[in-house]
Design a protein around this motif. Structure first.
Motif, PDB file in Angstrom:
ATOM      1  N   SER A 136      23.551  11.696  33.381  1.00  0.00           N
ATOM      2  CA  SER A 136      22.902  11.388  32.103  1.00  0.00           C
ATOM      3  C   SER A 136      23.460  11.512  30.850  1.00  0.00           C
ATOM      4  O   SER A 136      23.783  12.758  30.669  1.00  0.00           O
ATOM      5  CB  SER A 136      21.371  11.363  32.132  1.00  0.00           C
ATOM      6  OG  SER A 136      20.692  10.816  33.367  1.00  0.00           O
ATOM      7  N   VAL A 137      23.739  10.781  29.854  1.00  0.00           N
ATOM      8  CA  VAL A 137      24.262  11.321  28.599  1.00  0.00           C
ATOM      9  C   VAL A 137      23.396  11.845  27.817  1.00  0.00           C
ATOM     10  O   VAL A 137      22.321  11.523  27.764  1.00  0.00           O
ATOM     11  CB  VAL A 137      25.034   9.848  28.034  1.00  0.00           C
ATOM     12  CG1 VAL A 137      25.454  10.432  26.603  1.00  0.00           C
ATOM     13  CG2 VAL A 137      25.994   9.271  28.904  1.00  0.00           C
ATOM     14  N   ASP A 138      23.952  12.929  27.394  1.00  0.00           N
ATOM     15  CA  ASP A 138      23.023  13.629  26.266  1.00  0.00           C
ATOM     16  C   ASP A 138      23.452  13.532  24.787  1.00  0.00           C
ATOM     17  O   ASP A 138      22.738  13.587  23.927  1.00  0.00           O
ATOM     18  CB  ASP A 138      23.009  15.287  26.526  1.00  0.00           C
ATOM     19  CG  ASP A 138      22.071  15.943  25.792  1.00  0.00           C
ATOM     20  OD1 ASP A 138      21.055  15.657  25.837  1.00  0.00           O
ATOM     21  OD2 ASP A 138      22.513  17.151  25.423  1.00  0.00           O
ATOM     22  N   SER A 139      24.897  13.529  24.731  1.00  0.00           N
ATOM     23  CA  SER A 139      25.505  13.420  23.361  1.00  0.00           C
ATOM     24  C   SER A 139      26.816  12.835  23.342  1.00  0.00           C
ATOM     25  O   SER A 139      27.260  12.902  24.306  1.00  0.00           O
ATOM     26  CB  SER A 139      25.522  14.807  22.652  1.00  0.00           C
ATOM     27  OG  SER A 139      26.379  15.431  23.337  1.00  0.00           O
TER      28      SER A 139
ATOM     29  N   THR B  54      31.026  17.897  30.401  1.00  0.00           N
ATOM     30  CA  THR B  54      31.749  17.267  29.153  1.00  0.00           C
ATOM     31  C   THR B  54      32.904  16.527  29.424  1.00  0.00           C
ATOM     32  O   THR B  54      33.727  16.946  30.030  1.00  0.00           O
ATOM     33  CB  THR B  54      32.076  18.275  27.959  1.00  0.00           C
ATOM     34  OG1 THR B  54      30.814  18.941  27.587  1.00  0.00           O
ATOM     35  CG2 THR B  54      32.467  17.609  26.761  1.00  0.00           C
ATOM     36  N   PHE B  55      32.802  15.190  29.168  1.00  0.00           N
ATOM     37  CA  PHE B  55      34.186  14.421  29.226  1.00  0.00           C
ATOM     38  C   PHE B  55      34.748  14.194  28.120  1.00  0.00           C
ATOM     39  O   PHE B  55      34.124  13.935  27.054  1.00  0.00           O
ATOM     40  CB  PHE B  55      33.779  13.090  30.118  1.00  0.00           C
ATOM     41  CG  PHE B  55      32.863  13.376  31.275  1.00  0.00           C
ATOM     42  CD1 PHE B  55      33.749  13.312  32.585  1.00  0.00           C
ATOM     43  CD2 PHE B  55      31.636  13.410  31.451  1.00  0.00           C
ATOM     44  CE1 PHE B  55      33.209  13.519  33.551  1.00  0.00           C
ATOM     45  CE2 PHE B  55      30.820  13.465  32.564  1.00  0.00           C
ATOM     46  CZ  PHE B  55      31.662  13.860  33.889  1.00  0.00           C
ATOM     47  N   MET B  56      36.129  14.050  27.928  1.00  0.00           N
ATOM     48  CA  MET B  56      37.003  13.957  26.900  1.00  0.00           C
ATOM     49  C   MET B  56      37.585  12.453  26.851  1.00  0.00           C
ATOM     50  O   MET B  56      38.353  12.431  28.164  1.00  0.00           O
ATOM     51  CB  MET B  56      37.901  15.033  26.545  1.00  0.00           C
ATOM     52  CG  MET B  56      37.347  16.118  26.018  1.00  0.00           C
ATOM     53  SD  MET B  56      36.474  16.073  24.504  1.00  0.00           S
ATOM     54  CE  MET B  56      37.914  15.814  23.491  1.00  0.00           C
ATOM     55  N   GLY B  57      37.796  11.609  25.944  1.00  0.00           N
ATOM     56  CA  GLY B  57      38.298  10.428  26.118  1.00  0.00           C
ATOM     57  C   GLY B  57      38.984   9.811  24.786  1.00  0.00           C
ATOM     58  O   GLY B  57      38.516  10.577  23.724  1.00  0.00           O
ATOM     59  N   LYS B  58      39.837   9.118  24.610  1.00  0.00           N
ATOM     60  CA  LYS B  58      40.335   8.720  23.283  1.00  0.00           C
ATOM     61  C   LYS B  58      39.273   7.785  22.700  1.00  0.00           C
ATOM     62  O   LYS B  58      39.262   7.658  21.425  1.00  0.00           O
ATOM     63  CB  LYS B  58      41.805   7.939  23.438  1.00  0.00           C
ATOM     64  CG  LYS B  58      42.795   8.938  23.976  1.00  0.00           C
ATOM     65  CD  LYS B  58      44.114   8.224  24.378  1.00  0.00           C
ATOM     66  CE  LYS B  58      44.956   9.084  24.944  1.00  0.00           C
ATOM     67  NZ  LYS B  58      46.273   8.385  25.176  1.00  0.00           N
TER      68      LYS B  58
ATOM     69  N   VAL C 279      39.651   5.999  28.271  1.00  0.00           N
ATOM     70  CA  VAL C 279      38.173   5.549  27.762  1.00  0.00           C
ATOM     71  C   VAL C 279      37.177   5.993  28.663  1.00  0.00           C
ATOM     72  O   VAL C 279      37.140   6.037  29.977  1.00  0.00           O
ATOM     73  CB  VAL C 279      38.246   3.625  27.925  1.00  0.00           C
ATOM     74  CG1 VAL C 279      37.084   3.261  27.364  1.00  0.00           C
ATOM     75  CG2 VAL C 279      39.632   3.100  27.077  1.00  0.00           C
ATOM     76  N   LEU C 280      36.070   6.350  28.106  1.00  0.00           N
ATOM     77  CA  LEU C 280      34.850   6.650  28.744  1.00  0.00           C
ATOM     78  C   LEU C 280      33.853   5.558  28.724  1.00  0.00           C
ATOM     79  O   LEU C 280      33.503   5.111  27.518  1.00  0.00           O
ATOM     80  CB  LEU C 280      34.415   7.916  27.966  1.00  0.00           C
ATOM     81  CG  LEU C 280      35.062   9.134  27.958  1.00  0.00           C
ATOM     82  CD1 LEU C 280      34.383  10.082  27.246  1.00  0.00           C
ATOM     83  CD2 LEU C 280      35.575   9.828  29.131  1.00  0.00           C
TER      84      LEU C 280
ATOM     85  N   THR D 172      39.914  10.855  16.274  1.00  0.00           N
ATOM     86  CA  THR D 172      40.969  10.941  17.416  1.00  0.00           C
ATOM     87  C   THR D 172      40.348  10.868  18.664  1.00  0.00           C
ATOM     88  O   THR D 172      41.222  10.856  19.462  1.00  0.00           O
ATOM     89  CB  THR D 172      41.972  12.184  16.910  1.00  0.00           C
ATOM     90  OG1 THR D 172      41.201  13.341  17.103  1.00  0.00           O
ATOM     91  CG2 THR D 172      42.523  12.083  15.694  1.00  0.00           C
ATOM     92  N   SER D 173      39.157  11.037  18.997  1.00  0.00           N
ATOM     93  CA  SER D 173      38.645  11.375  20.186  1.00  0.00           C
ATOM     94  C   SER D 173      37.227  11.078  20.168  1.00  0.00           C
ATOM     95  O   SER D 173      36.600  11.088  19.274  1.00  0.00           O
ATOM     96  CB  SER D 173      39.044  12.590  20.808  1.00  0.00           C
ATOM     97  OG  SER D 173      38.251  13.719  20.019  1.00  0.00           O
ATOM     98  N   VAL D 174      36.653  10.940  21.566  1.00  0.00           N
ATOM     99  CA  VAL D 174      35.303  10.838  22.010  1.00  0.00           C
ATOM    100  C   VAL D 174      34.964  12.096  22.929  1.00  0.00           C
ATOM    101  O   VAL D 174      35.454  11.813  23.739  1.00  0.00           O
ATOM    102  CB  VAL D 174      34.700   9.486  22.208  1.00  0.00           C
ATOM    103  CG1 VAL D 174      33.360   9.381  22.555  1.00  0.00           C
ATOM    104  CG2 VAL D 174      35.055   8.477  21.049  1.00  0.00           C
ATOM    105  N   SER D 175      33.964  12.648  22.848  1.00  0.00           N
ATOM    106  CA  SER D 175      33.526  13.647  23.914  1.00  0.00           C
ATOM    107  C   SER D 175      32.003  13.422  24.265  1.00  0.00           C
ATOM    108  O   SER D 175      31.114  13.026  23.325  1.00  0.00           O
ATOM    109  CB  SER D 175      33.610  15.225  23.609  1.00  0.00           C
ATOM    110  OG  SER D 175      32.807  15.526  22.442  1.00  0.00           O
ATOM    111  N   VAL D 176      32.025  13.038  25.366  1.00  0.00           N
ATOM    112  CA  VAL D 176      30.523  12.914  25.949  1.00  0.00           C
ATOM    113  C   VAL D 176      29.870  14.026  26.745  1.00  0.00           C
ATOM    114  O   VAL D 176      30.501  14.504  28.092  1.00  0.00           O
ATOM    115  CB  VAL D 176      30.500  11.530  26.715  1.00  0.00           C
ATOM    116  CG1 VAL D 176      29.295  11.378  27.463  1.00  0.00           C
ATOM    117  CG2 VAL D 176      31.041  10.518  25.898  1.00  0.00           C
ATOM    118  N   SER D 177      28.889  14.518  26.588  1.00  0.00           N
ATOM    119  CA  SER D 177      28.139  15.643  27.109  1.00  0.00           C
ATOM    120  C   SER D 177      26.813  15.149  28.022  1.00  0.00           C
ATOM    121  O   SER D 177      26.354  14.060  27.392  1.00  0.00           O
ATOM    122  CB  SER D 177      27.905  16.645  26.296  1.00  0.00           C
ATOM    123  OG  SER D 177      28.927  17.384  25.560  1.00  0.00           O
TER     124      SER D 177
END
Length: 500
Positions: free
Chosen positions: A230-233, A250-254, A23-24, A239-244
Motif C-alpha cells: 500500500s502506497v504511503d507517500s 521504497t521504490f525508485m523510478g524515473k 516507471v512505477l 529527475t525522479s519519483v520515489s514511492v514509499s
C-alpha cells in the motif's frame, strides 16, 4: 586508458542502479495494466505496485451460491465492436442484456406493466427533446445542463413511485446518481457510442480476463508486480519519483503513473510531496466518486422460481431508490434454472447507506421487499453478499462521473489528464467519454502509456498551463488591414482619412 573506461562504466552503472525501474505504476487495475502493456511493447522497464492481494482493481469476481459472480463491473460496456473483440479474444461466456425484458411491480405486489408502458412513452417523448438539446450543447449553441433540466424541458416531471423507478432504470442505473446531478452532455455522449451491456456469466470471472491480459506481456508472478504494498507517500523531483509503502519499502523510478481511484485521491492527496498544485486538485475534487452497490441474493435449492423469466424486475416504492432494480440471473442465456440467485442494485445515497449496514440488516430488508412484491409466503433467502465499494479502502466508491459543465470542457479535461512533473495519471475517470467503465480504464491507461513513452523518447512532455497567455485582441481600428475590417469600421476609417 582501460582504467578510465572501467571507471566511467562503473559510474554509469551506479547512476542507473539507483532506479528500480523506469516507471512505477501505482495500481494493478485495468488502467495500470493497460499502461504497462504499452511500456512493455516499447521495452520500457516498469514495476506495478498494488496494495491489494490481487490484480484487476474494480474487476473482481467471487464465488457465491456455487457460481462465480461479478462484484465489480458486471460486464463489458462500450462500442459493440470493442466488446465483441474482447469477448472473442478471451472467449468470455455471457450475453448482451435486453433492457426490454422488464416487469414492474409495486411494493405492495401490484403488476404495473400497463401503467409503465404509458409512463415510458411519456419519458421517451421527453428524451427526444433531450437529444435536440444535446445537439445544441455539442455545437456550442447552449451551455451544458443537468439531465433534470433537460428532461423538464421535455415535460418529464416524475410524481409517482412508478415514474421514479422508470427514471432510475433509464438514468441512475447507469450513472449511479440522480438526473439533477447528471451532465446532459456526459450522459448522451456515452449513449451515442454504446447500446447495451454484455453481461458476463463466465465461470472464470472478469478478474481472470485481467490476469490473462497481464500474462500476455509480463510474468505476473515475477518482480515486475508487487502485491500487498500500500502506497504511503509519493515523493517527486525534477529527475525522479520515489514511492514509499506502509510496509517500509521504497521504490525508485524515473517516472510514475498513478491509477488510484478518485475516491482515494480525494481522501489521500496529501501523500504527494511536493503537494499537487491547485489546478490539479481542483479537477480531482470536481470529479464525483459515485456509489453503486450490487447485492447478490441466494435462495435454497428447494425454492421454486417465484420471480418470473424477465431479465429485469423494477420495484416501485414510495421511497425513491429503495432496492429499485433486480436482475434475474436465471433469465434465458444467463445462469441455469435452479441457480436461484437474484442481483439487487442500489445507487447513490441508498448505496452508501446499504454499504454501511450489516449483512443481516440488508438480508432482512431484501426479504421484506420480496414479501411485499410477491406475498408474505415468499421464502427468505439463504444468504446475501454486498459489494461494499464505498467502504473499500482501495476505492472509496464505485466509479466516477463529472459535474455539469465540466463534461466535455476541453480546458477541464486537459487539466484533469495532465501530468504533474514526472507523475502521470490514468484510470476510468480520465477518459473523455467512457469514464465509469472498464473500457474507459483501458483507453486511459493506453493513452497515458503512449504519452509517457513519447516524453521519454522524444522529449515531448506537454503539461497543463494554468495561466495561458492571453491572445492578442482582434484589431478593430484603422491599423488593421482594410479588407479585414467590418464595413462600418472601414467607412469610419475612410472618413477619418478624408477629414485629414
Amino acid at each position: 586508458m582501460m582504467l578510465l573506461v572501467c571507471a566511467v562504466a562503473s559510474l554509469m552503472s551506479g547512476a542507473s542502479a539507483q532506479f528500480d525501474a523506469d516507471v512505477l505504476i501505482l495500481g494493478a487495475g485495468y488502467a495500470g495494466l493497460s499502461a504497462a502493456s504499452v511500456l512493455a511493447k516499447h521495452n520500457i522497464s516498469f514495476i506495478i505496485i498494488e496494495g491489494n492481494w490481487r490484480i484487476g482493481g474494480r474487476a473482481w469476481s467471487v464465488m457465491f451460491g456455487g457460481k462465480m459472480v461479478e462484484v465489480g463491473s458486471m460486464g463489458l460496456h462500450g462500442p459493440e465492436a470493442s466488446i465483441n473483440n474482447t469477448v472473442s479474444n478471451y472467449n468470455i461466456t455471457g450475453k448482451y442484456v435486453d433492457y426490454e425484458s422488464v416487469v414492474v411491480k409495486s411494493h405492495q405486489g401490484q403488476a404495473l406493466d400497463t401503467q409503465a408502458e404509458a409512463a415510458w412513452t411519456k419519458l421517451q417523448n421527453a428524451q427526444k427533446i433531450v437529444k435536440n438539446l444535446y445537439r445544441e450543447i455539442k455545437e456550442g449553441k447552449i451551455a451544458d445542463m443537468s439531465m433534470r433540466v433537460a428532461l423538464e424541458n421535455g415535460q418529464w416531471f416524475p410524481r409517482t413511485p412508478l415514474e421514479d423507478v422508470i427514471e432510475i432504470y433509464d438514468y441512475d442505473f447507469e450513472f449511479s446518481k440522480v438526473p439533477a446531478l447528471m451532465s446532459t452532455r456526459g450522459f448522451q455522449s456515452v449513449s451515442d457510442i454504446q447500446d447495451k451491456m454484455f453481461l458476463s456469466t463466465d465461470q472464470r470471472g472478469l478478474q481472470d480476463v485481467m490476469e490473462r491480459f497481464a500474462s500476455s506481456f509480463m510474468n505476473t508472478s515475477g518482480p515486475q508486480i508487487k502485491l500487498f504494498e500500500s502506497v504511503d507517500s509519493i515523493n517527486h523531483t525534477d529527475t525522479s519519483v520515489s514511492v514509499s509503502t506502509t510496509g517500509g519499502t521504497t521504490f525508485m523510478g524515473k517516472y510514475a503513473i498513478v491509477t488510484f481511484s478518485m475516491g482515494v485521491l480525494k481522501s489521500n492527496n496529501d501523500m504527494f510531496n511536493p503537494p499537487l498544485p491547485a489546478w490539479k486538485l481542483d479537477t480531482i475534487y470536481k470529479t464525483n466518486m459515485n456509489a453503486y452497490t450490487q447485492i447478490y441474493v441466494k435462495f435454497a435449492s428447494t425454492v421454486t422460481n417465484f420471480w418470473g423469466s424477465e431479465q429485469y424486475i423494477l420495484h416501485a416504492h414510495p421511497r425513491r431508490g429503495y432496492y429499485p432494480i433486480i436482475i434475474n440471473l436465471e433469465a434465458m442465456g444467463f445462469f441455469p434454472t435452479g441457480t436461484n440467485i437474484l442481483l439487487f442494485v442500489v445507487t447513490g445515497e441508498e448505496a452508501r447507506r446499504v454499504d454501511r449496514e450489516r449483512n443481516a440488516t440488508v438480508k432482512a430488508e431484501v426479504t421484506a421487499v420480496l414479501k411485499g412484491m410477491y406475498g408474505q409466503e415468499t421464502p427468505e433467502p439463504e444468504r446475501v453478499f454486498v459489494a461494499g465499494w464505498t467502504g473499500n479502502p482501495y476505492t472509496l466508491g464505485s466509479f466516477t462521473s463529472r459535474q455539469v459543465g465540466d463534461d466535455g470542457n476541453p480546458r477541464f479535461m486537459e487539466a484533469l489528464k495532465s501530468r504533474v512533473g514526472r507523475v502521470y495519471f490514468a484510470g476510468e475517470a480520465y477518459d473523455d467519454v467512457m469514464d465509469g467503465f472498464l473500457e474507459g480504464a483501458s483507453r486511459s491507461g493506453k493513452h497515458t502509456g503512449v504519452k509517457l513513452w513519447e516524453c521519454m523518447m522524444d522529449n515531448k512532455c506537454p503539461q497543463f498551463n494554468p495561466s495561458p497567455p492571453t491572445p492578442p485582441p482582434s484589431p478593430t481600428t484603422c491599423e488593421a488591414p482594410l479588407l479585414s475590417l467590418p464595413l462600418a469600421t472601414l467607412l469610419a476609417c475612410m472618413m477619418a482619412v478624408f477629414l485629414k
